[in-house]
Design a protein around this motif. Structure first.
Motif, PDB file in Angstrom:
ATOM      1  N   ARG A   1      -1.826  19.200   6.623  1.00 21.09           N
ATOM      2  CA  ARG A   1      -0.713  18.489   7.256  1.00 21.09           C
ATOM      3  C   ARG A   1      -0.324  17.252   6.459  1.00 21.09           C
ATOM      4  O   ARG A   1       0.853  16.866   6.438  1.00 21.09           O
ATOM      5  CB  ARG A   1      -1.107  18.098   8.681  1.00 21.09           C
ATOM      6  N   ARG A   2      -1.300  16.638   5.787  1.00 21.20           N
ATOM      7  CA  ARG A   2      -1.023  15.420   5.025  1.00 21.20           C
ATOM      8  C   ARG A   2      -0.981  15.658   3.523  1.00 21.20           C
ATOM      9  O   ARG A   2      -0.972  14.719   2.746  1.00 21.20           O
ATOM     10  CB  ARG A   2      -2.086  14.366   5.345  1.00 21.20           C
ATOM     11  N   VAL A   3      -0.963  16.921   3.134  1.00 21.50           N
ATOM     12  CA  VAL A   3      -0.940  17.259   1.701  1.00 21.50           C
ATOM     13  C   VAL A   3       0.204  18.228   1.447  1.00 21.50           C
ATOM     14  O   VAL A   3       0.414  19.164   2.218  1.00 21.50           O
ATOM     15  CB  VAL A   3      -2.278  17.891   1.268  1.00 21.50           C
ATOM     16  N   THR A   4       0.938  18.004   0.349  1.00 19.61           N
ATOM     17  CA  THR A   4       1.983  18.932  -0.073  1.00 19.61           C
ATOM     18  C   THR A   4       1.632  19.469  -1.450  1.00 19.61           C
ATOM     19  O   THR A   4       1.787  18.764  -2.460  1.00 19.61           O
ATOM     20  CB  THR A   4       3.360  18.241  -0.138  1.00 19.61           C
ATOM     21  N   PRO A   5       1.075  20.684  -1.560  1.00 18.09           N
ATOM     22  CA  PRO A   5       0.833  21.271  -2.873  1.00 18.09           C
ATOM     23  C   PRO A   5       2.168  21.647  -3.526  1.00 18.09           C
ATOM     24  O   PRO A   5       3.020  22.296  -2.906  1.00 18.09           O
ATOM     25  CB  PRO A   5      -0.009  22.514  -2.568  1.00 18.09           C
ATOM     26  N   LEU A   6       2.361  21.219  -4.754  1.00 20.91           N
ATOM     27  CA  LEU A   6       3.615  21.428  -5.475  1.00 20.91           C
ATOM     28  C   LEU A   6       3.327  22.152  -6.777  1.00 20.91           C
ATOM     29  O   LEU A   6       2.575  21.649  -7.620  1.00 20.91           O
ATOM     30  CB  LEU A   6       4.293  20.081  -5.748  1.00 20.91           C
ATOM     31  N   ALA A   7       3.899  23.333  -6.955  1.00 23.55           N
ATOM     32  CA  ALA A   7       3.702  24.098  -8.184  1.00 23.55           C
ATOM     33  C   ALA A   7       4.403  23.392  -9.333  1.00 23.55           C
ATOM     34  O   ALA A   7       5.607  23.128  -9.276  1.00 23.55           O
ATOM     35  CB  ALA A   7       4.229  25.521  -8.021  1.00 23.55           C
TER      36      ALA A   7
ATOM     37  N   ALA B   1      -1.694   7.491   3.637  1.00 22.89           N
ATOM     38  CA  ALA B   1      -0.697   8.079   2.743  1.00 22.89           C
ATOM     39  C   ALA B   1      -0.660   9.602   2.856  1.00 22.89           C
ATOM     40  O   ALA B   1      -1.664  10.255   3.169  1.00 22.89           O
ATOM     41  CB  ALA B   1      -0.967   7.675   1.298  1.00 22.89           C
ATOM     42  N   HIS B   2       0.509  10.139   2.587  1.00 24.06           N
ATOM     43  CA  HIS B   2       0.688  11.578   2.375  1.00 24.06           C
ATOM     44  C   HIS B   2       0.531  11.818   0.875  1.00 24.06           C
ATOM     45  O   HIS B   2       1.003  11.021   0.060  1.00 24.06           O
ATOM     46  CB  HIS B   2       2.076  12.021   2.837  1.00 24.06           C
TER      47      HIS B   2
ATOM     48  N   LEU C   1      -8.833  13.431  -3.782  1.00 23.51           N
ATOM     49  CA  LEU C   1      -7.858  13.833  -2.770  1.00 23.51           C
ATOM     50  C   LEU C   1      -8.390  13.531  -1.376  1.00 23.51           C
ATOM     51  O   LEU C   1      -7.703  12.936  -0.540  1.00 23.51           O
ATOM     52  CB  LEU C   1      -7.543  15.322  -2.912  1.00 23.51           C
ATOM     53  N   LEU C   2      -9.632  13.938  -1.104  1.00 23.34           N
ATOM     54  CA  LEU C   2     -10.199  13.707   0.224  1.00 23.34           C
ATOM     55  C   LEU C   2     -10.380  12.220   0.512  1.00 23.34           C
ATOM     56  O   LEU C   2     -10.165  11.769   1.642  1.00 23.34           O
ATOM     57  CB  LEU C   2     -11.536  14.443   0.353  1.00 23.34           C
ATOM     58  N   ASP C   3     -10.748  11.429  -0.490  1.00 20.36           N
ATOM     59  CA  ASP C   3     -10.920   9.995  -0.261  1.00 20.36           C
ATOM     60  C   ASP C   3      -9.591   9.288  -0.035  1.00 20.36           C
ATOM     61  O   ASP C   3      -9.504   8.340   0.760  1.00 20.36           O
ATOM     62  CB  ASP C   3     -11.665   9.357  -1.438  1.00 20.36           C
TER      63      ASP C   3
ATOM     64  N   ALA D   1       0.841  -1.197   0.000  1.00 14.48           N
ATOM     65  CA  ALA D   1       0.000   0.000   0.000  1.00 14.48           C
ATOM     66  C   ALA D   1       0.875   1.245   0.000  1.00 14.48           C
ATOM     67  O   ALA D   1       1.866   1.316   0.722  1.00 14.48           O
ATOM     68  CB  ALA D   1      -0.917  -0.004   1.218  1.00 14.48           C
ATOM     69  N   PRO D   2       0.541   2.243  -0.813  1.00 17.17           N
ATOM     70  CA  PRO D   2       1.399   3.435  -0.929  1.00 17.17           C
ATOM     71  C   PRO D   2       1.405   4.264   0.347  1.00 17.17           C
ATOM     72  O   PRO D   2       0.402   4.355   1.058  1.00 17.17           O
ATOM     73  CB  PRO D   2       0.772   4.204  -2.093  1.00 17.17           C
ATOM     74  N   ARG D   3       2.562   4.881   0.612  1.00 15.21           N
ATOM     75  CA  ARG D   3       2.707   5.778   1.750  1.00 15.21           C
ATOM     76  C   ARG D   3       2.828   7.237   1.312  1.00 15.21           C
ATOM     77  O   ARG D   3       2.615   8.143   2.089  1.00 15.21           O
ATOM     78  CB  ARG D   3       3.952   5.398   2.569  1.00 15.21           C
ATOM     79  N   ARG D   4       3.219   7.444   0.072  1.00 14.44           N
ATOM     80  CA  ARG D   4       3.347   8.817  -0.447  1.00 14.44           C
ATOM     81  C   ARG D   4       2.892   8.803  -1.913  1.00 14.44           C
ATOM     82  O   ARG D   4       3.511   8.129  -2.746  1.00 14.44           O
ATOM     83  CB  ARG D   4       4.780   9.331  -0.311  1.00 14.44           C
ATOM     84  N   ILE D   5       1.841   9.536  -2.201  1.00 20.40           N
ATOM     85  CA  ILE D   5       1.187   9.482  -3.514  1.00 20.40           C
ATOM     86  C   ILE D   5       1.324  10.825  -4.214  1.00 20.40           C
ATOM     87  O   ILE D   5       1.124  11.884  -3.605  1.00 20.40           O
ATOM     88  CB  ILE D   5      -0.311   9.141  -3.357  1.00 20.40           C
ATOM     89  N   LEU D   6       1.648  10.787  -5.511  1.00 21.28           N
ATOM     90  CA  LEU D   6       1.585  11.991  -6.342  1.00 21.28           C
ATOM     91  C   LEU D   6       0.235  11.998  -7.043  1.00 21.28           C
ATOM     92  O   LEU D   6      -0.123  11.042  -7.735  1.00 21.28           O
ATOM     93  CB  LEU D   6       2.706  12.001  -7.382  1.00 21.28           C
ATOM     94  N   LEU D   7      -0.525  13.067  -6.861  1.00 25.24           N
ATOM     95  CA  LEU D   7      -1.849  13.207  -7.472  1.00 25.24           C
ATOM     96  C   LEU D   7      -1.859  14.424  -8.384  1.00 25.24           C
ATOM     97  O   LEU D   7      -1.517  15.530  -7.961  1.00 25.24           O
ATOM     98  CB  LEU D   7      -2.924  13.361  -6.391  1.00 25.24           C
ATOM     99  N   THR D   8      -2.240  14.224  -9.631  1.00 24.03           N
ATOM    100  CA  THR D   8      -2.452  15.349 -10.545  1.00 24.03           C
ATOM    101  C   THR D   8      -3.950  15.592 -10.683  1.00 24.03           C
ATOM    102  O   THR D   8      -4.761  14.701 -10.452  1.00 24.03           O
ATOM    103  CB  THR D   8      -1.852  15.069 -11.930  1.00 24.03           C
ATOM    104  N   GLY D   9      -4.318  16.813 -11.063  1.00 18.75           N
ATOM    105  CA  GLY D   9      -5.724  17.133 -11.268  1.00 18.75           C
ATOM    106  C   GLY D   9      -6.516  17.329  -9.996  1.00 18.75           C
ATOM    107  O   GLY D   9      -7.747  17.268  -9.998  1.00 18.75           O
TER     108      GLY D   9
END
Length: 767
Positions: A256-262, A221-222, A212-214, A194-202
């Motif tokens: 705290r569990r989300v990192t927005p990345l430009a 995961a972060h 994102l919320l789900d 199971a992932p511990r750190r996920i990159l999400l686009t969109g």
């Protein structure tokens, strides 16, 4: 706008272009679109601005670029490079960021409505008359200049032949893009954990925000969210705005569990620095791509950077450092044009040449790229939603989605295009199943249809009739024409973008494919949902009512005929509080329902009429308010043993503006006179802002029940006769069922009390 006000304002380069673009997308300029569309057809209004000598605009580098004098068309013949530069200069006034001749207008932040203004400006200032479909197909200024010169060879400079610079063939470009996957390295399978750190686009999109919320709710995961923004702080702001826009919660705990990345999905290496790219590749252990440009007007060349090259870049990231699984949100659009009887999860997609529009081809190409990436060892999961519907609880929806636009038109104009099946599911279910698949390693590497059970046209007609929105079904071409006409005639600015889409021959091909689509099969998804205890994508009646009520801005409007109404007569006596005096009091009311959503959401009816009480006022008072069926779900009021059947909240007014209030209850109690309970109402009346000064009881005369509340039910005459009969039957079933349930509640409560007494007596006897 008329006269001098009709002149289009030139954007000041120092003004934030993104703000202007978002304002256009949000419909702020919707009222001007019809005029702007008219301008693109030939007769052009006054010049865009006054100038002394030659007008100047900002080029891609922010410097002044000379344009032809705006007092007349540009001189011919024309040089292709010079014309491309002039088109670029005009385009830069309508984009969020500067673009060069080979950059796409929409990738630079141009919007659909801005494209209308752009086309009008080209016609007015450069005498270049392009239709919108040409701009949407390939919105690079150089290509627009080449296309125009190819269609007008006499205008080209003698030394430049436009035929030597052919217009882009989107299929040739598509197959060239596919070869990018061949350059990916061979990789080993990722670890199945199971992932511990996920990159999400969109994540700023409709589905992405819910996803994102789900991911946060149902995993530990972060989540790193790639957001198109100027910097990371701007990314935080844009992400928060998007989440709140769709009625989703936002808090410090989420951040705290989300990192927005430009970054930017359209750019090589996502627009990140070398260090950022390496860090991201080393830290994330799963990639979820929900980012896409969803625009049914744009052609493949205009969509490819986001929808095809973006997934290819994510595949490259998944192969960099340690291998990572890639989960890609695709679409059932990859089947448009197929003649298959059903759309199964492992069936071949449609032939790419049969796909009707650029969006479909871009989704097809993305899947093809990722299949090739899978041949290099990458584990790719394909998730194909159909239509993504509104959230059944909040009513949040994507106003720019074609399916949402069709639903909005259905609710507003009560008409729908004749289709075979709708393959759709609500956004909360699509998001929840996607998050579960991302977090379940055994589910990776397969294709899933996130559609739920297909809905037939007959089902939609039945459900909308039940919801009080009986509809007309039309051939899709006639439906398009009628909806566009209705939007323009009323007008309905919030549906202007739908009108723009329906006017496009390109978009109509997409609609033709949608209405003939076969049902989708989701056997693998259904098995996964069952195995993991997930809910089915169905909404309860109450949830469906809340969803429709949330979209009520498109529903019945003031002055529309009610969906259903009937009369109610109440007669009795009232007296001053603390007195035994009996004063005659009569009410003649009309109870109505604007739409079925009104009763499904809150069991509420609108009430109008008059009250006659000589002691209260010499003349009858007008009545306005609401009546609620089974208020508080029938739970007894405090210190009461009676269960509320109906609750009336009414305002009374006289001709001079005097105001009273009336509050009344119909109660059910454990006694035999059921019919009497249904018609008797205990009421209180008082002056506005004061306590009750009169109390009493009024009742429905028995001889009025049948003629008023059964035979006297009146249904919206716009509905076909068959739907009127069905609507009356459904109303009587619902209303009678609610009142019957209310009458049984006190009896059941007495039974429970007797059981409690018996149990207590046995316990006492054992002592």
């Amino acid at each position: 706008m008329t006269g001098a006000d009709e002149r289009t304002t030139v954007r000041n380069p120092v003004v934030d272009r993104r703000v202007r673009g978002e304002a256009l997308e949000g419909g702020a300029a919707g009222l001007d679109v019809a005029a702007l569309l008219a301008r693109t057809g030939g007769n052009v209004a006054a010049p865009v601005r006054e100038s002394q000598g030659g007008a100047r605009s900002m080029d891609a580098g922010g410097h002044g670029a000379a344009l032809p004098d705006e007092t007349g068309p540009a001189a011919s013949p024309r040089d292709a490079d010079a014309l491309a530069a002039a088109v670029t200069a005009v385009a830069n006034r309508f984009t969020a960021t500067p673009l060069d001749p080979d950059a796409d207008f929409f990738d630079a932040g141009g919007t659909s409505l801005a494209a209308v203004e752009f086309v009008a400006a080209l016609a007015r200032e450069l005498d270049i008359h392009l239709d919108l479909d040409t701009v949407f197909f390939d919105a690079r200024p150089r290509r627009l200049a080449q296309r125009w010169l190819a269609d007008h060879p006499k205008a080209a400079s003698p030394q430049r032949n436009p035929e030597t610079e052919p217009v882009t063939d989107d299929l040739a470009q598509l197959f060239t893009d596919l070869t990018g996957a061949d350059r990916l390295p061979l990789v080993a399978a990722p670890d199945r954990v199971a992932p511990r750190r996920i990159l999400l686009t969109g994540a700023t999109g409709f589905l992405g925000s819910h996803l994102l919320l789900d991911l946060l709710r149902h995993s530990q995961a972060h989540v790193v969210c790639l957001v198109r923004a100027d910097d990371d702080q701007d990314a935080v702001r844009r992400l928060e705005d998007a989440v709140r826009r769709f009625a989703l919660p936002w808090s410090r705990e989420i951040l705290r569990r989300v990192t927005p990345l430009a970054g930017d999905l359209r750019l090589p290496r996502l627009g990140l620095t070398e260090d950022q790219w390496k860090t991201l590749a080393a830290e994330v252990d799963s990639i979820v791509n929900a980012g896409a440009a969803v625009d049914f007007l744009r052609g493949y060349p205009s969509l490819r950077r986001t929808n095809v090259l973006g997934p290819l870049t994510l595949a490259e990231l998944a192969c960099t450092d340690r291998p990572k699984p890639l989960h890609h949100i695709s679409s059932l659009a990859v089947f448009n044009g197929t003649d298959a009887a059903t759309l199964n999860e492992d069936d071949p997609t449609a032939h790419v040449a049969a796909l009707p529009i650029g969006y479909d081809r871009s989704k097809w190409a993305a899947e093809a790229v990722l299949r090739r990436a899978g041949e290099h060892g990458l584990v790719v999961t394909i998730l194909r939603p159909g239509g993504i519907g509104s959230h059944p609880e909040t009513g949040a929806h994507n106003p720019r989605d074609l399916n949402a636009g069709i639903t909005a038109a259905l609710l507003r104009f009560r008409t729908a295009p004749g289709f075979r099946y709708l393959n759709a599911a609500p956004v909360d279910w699509v998001s929840r199943v996607t998050a579960e698949i991302v977090g379940t390693p055994s589910a990776w590497g397969h294709t899933y249809h996130l559609t739920g059970a297909p809905t037939s046209l007959d089902q939609v007609v039945a459900e909308t009739t039940l919801g009080g929105m009986g509809i007309r079904v039309q051939h899709w071409e006639q439906w398009c024409d009628d909806v566009v006409r209705a939007i323009r005639e009323e007008p309905v600015p919030e549906l202007e973008s739908l009108a723009q889409v329906l006017q496009s021959p390109v978009a109509r091909r997409q609609l033709a494919a949608m209405v003939t689509a076969p049902p989708a099969s989701a056997a693998r998804t259904e098995a996964f949902v069952t195995a993991n205890g997930l809910p089915a994508p169905t909404a309860s009646g109450a949830a469906r009512g809340r969803m429709l009520a949330a979209m009520a801005s498109f529903g019945p409007q003031p002055g529309d005929e009610p969906y259903l109404r009937f009369d109610e007569t109440l007669t009795g006596t009232v007296g001053p509080v603390g007195s035994d005096a009996d004063i005659p009091c009569d009410l003649r009311l009309t109870l109505s329902v604007a739409s079925g959503a009104q009763v499904l959401a809150a069991r509420t009816l609108d009430v109008t009429g008059e009250l006659a009480c000589a002691r209260l006022h010499d003349e009858p008072l007008t009545v306005e308010g609401t009546a609620t069926v089974r208020p508080h779900d029938g739970i007894p009021l405090r210190h009461e043993v009676r269960h509320p059947l109906m609750h009336y909240r009414l305002t009374l007014r006289d001709s001079s503006g005097g105001e009273w209030w009336l509050e009344g209850y119909k109660f059910a109690a454990a006694r035999r006179r059921f019919v009497r309970q249904l018609g008797t109402q205990v009421i209180e009346i008082g002056r506005a802002g004061e306590p009750a000064s009169y109390r009493g009881e009024v009742a429905v005369p028995m001889h009025t029940y049948l003629p008023d509340q059964i035979d006297g039910i009146r249904i919206d005459p716009r509905l076909p006769e068959r739907q009127q009969r069905l609507a009356k039957l459904l109303w009587l079933s619902w209303f009678g069922g609610q009142l019957g349930k209310g009458l049984m509640e006190p009896i059941l409560r007495v039974g429970i009390d007797l059981l409690d007494l018996r149990r207590a007596a046995r316990k006492e006897h054992r002592r």
